[in-house]
Design a protein around this motif. Structure first.
Motif, PDB file in Angstrom:
ATOM      1  N   ASN A  71     -51.522  62.234   0.064  1.00 50.78           N
ATOM      2  CA  ASN A  71     -50.708  61.131  -0.468  1.00 50.78           C
ATOM      3  C   ASN A  71     -51.532  60.057  -1.157  1.00 50.78           C
ATOM      4  O   ASN A  71     -50.983  59.193  -1.844  1.00 50.78           O
ATOM      5  N   ILE A 130     -50.512  64.680  -5.107  1.00 50.34           N
ATOM      6  CA  ILE A 130     -49.172  64.134  -4.885  1.00 50.34           C
ATOM      7  C   ILE A 130     -48.056  65.005  -5.475  1.00 50.34           C
ATOM      8  O   ILE A 130     -47.047  65.251  -4.796  1.00 50.34           O
ATOM      9  N   GLU A 139     -43.574  68.422   4.534  1.00 53.04           N
ATOM     10  CA  GLU A 139     -43.819  67.236   3.712  1.00 53.04           C
ATOM     11  C   GLU A 139     -43.269  67.469   2.311  1.00 53.04           C
ATOM     12  O   GLU A 139     -43.609  68.434   1.656  1.00 53.04           O
ATOM     13  N   ILE A 152     -42.496  61.468  -1.052  1.00 51.34           N
ATOM     14  CA  ILE A 152     -43.661  60.647  -1.373  1.00 51.34           C
ATOM     15  C   ILE A 152     -43.208  59.204  -1.471  1.00 51.34           C
ATOM     16  O   ILE A 152     -42.111  58.903  -1.930  1.00 51.34           O
ATOM     17  N   SER A 159     -47.716  56.213  -3.341  1.00 49.49           N
ATOM     18  CA  SER A 159     -48.195  57.406  -4.043  1.00 49.49           C
ATOM     19  C   SER A 159     -47.823  57.351  -5.520  1.00 49.49           C
ATOM     20  O   SER A 159     -48.627  57.701  -6.393  1.00 49.49           O
TER      21      SER A 159
END
Length: 259
Positions: free
Chosen positions: A210, A216, A227, A230, A234
């Motif tokens: 991140n 990213i 995951e 963001i 980020s």
């Protein structure tokens, strides 16, 4: 505005008439073909069982469904796009030095800002069209395979993620333009692209993706299990990285004949 449109038109002609772009597009076509083949293997249990190692590799793509398939394309663009988009950007800026035409551009009777902005816009449009081509081909392959769980909601969500991943990945190409301009060729920017691609995988695996710009987009694509979201920090990191690359490139072009 007239000079800008002229410069943008000139960049478009260079791109359209170059074999480099078409060869790159042909090479990137392999990605949706492989994604479709993996889905085909996963959809056929007997084929997956008999294919041995290939079947094990296909499991990385997840299950044979539209959500998984669209997510796989987002991951392809987030990782492969760093390489492909970076290569196209390095070519657009670096070719002027390789073809010995940089001095001609610097001698034009209008602001060099116009040249830099035209090149960046041309790079963005080219990379976005390339991404759209890959996604369109992928959708066609998915329809041919007959993947389950098709719906307008899933398609909309998948395309939304693909657009965001594409924009984020393209935005990270501005530093590549600087290295192409500073080095006066292709090798330095391509080395930078490969370096960031490798480093992004290492940093993401270490759990700090991140905070590293080139990790990213892959995180947002869902390449890391569990995951996908963001934060604004980020996005801010990508924004700053993109601005640094843009203004560094602009500075070099403005003062290049003084170095």
């Amino acid at each position: 505005m007239k000079y800008f449109l002229t410069a943008l038109h000139a960049e478009g002609l260079k791109i359209r008439k170059s074999k480099v772009i078409w060869i790159t597009m042909a090479a990137f076509t392999i990605a949706p073909l492989m994604a479709g083949f993996f889905m085909f293997v996963l959809k056929s249990p007997e084929l997956a069982k008999n294919s041995g190692l290939l079947g094990a590799k296909a499991q990385i793509a997840g299950e044979a469904s539209w959500p998984s398939y669209l997510s796989l394309h987002a991951q392809i663009i987030s990782v492969g796009g760093i390489l492909i988009f970076g290569f196209i950007t390095s070519w657009i800026f670096g070719r002027e030095y390789a073809d010995k035409t940089a001095k001609d551009l610097l001698a034009l009777p209008y602001s060099r800002l116009i040249i830099v902005v035209a090149k960046f816009i041309a790079a963005f449009i080219t990379n976005f069209i390339l991404s759209a081509y890959i996604v369109s081909l992928g959708l066609l392959i998915g329809l041919i395979i007959g993947l389950p769980q098709w719906s307008s909601t899933i398609l909309t969500q998948g395309l939304y993620v693909l657009v965001i991943v594409t924009i984020l990945t393209i935005a990270l190409c501005t530093p590549v333009a600087f290295f192409a301009s500073y080095s006066g060729g292709y090798l330095a920017p391509l080395g930078f692209v490969i370096f960031t691609l490798v480093l992004s995988q290492i940093i993401a695996a270490a759990g700090f993706g991140n905070y590293f710009p080139w990790s990213i987009p892959a995180i947002y694509s869902g390449i890391t299990e569990g995951e996908s979201a963001i934060g604004w920090n980020s996005l801010f990191i990508i924004f700053v990285t993109s601005l640094v690359g843009f203004f560094s490139t602009l500075y070099w072009w403005l003062f290049t004949d003084q170095h």
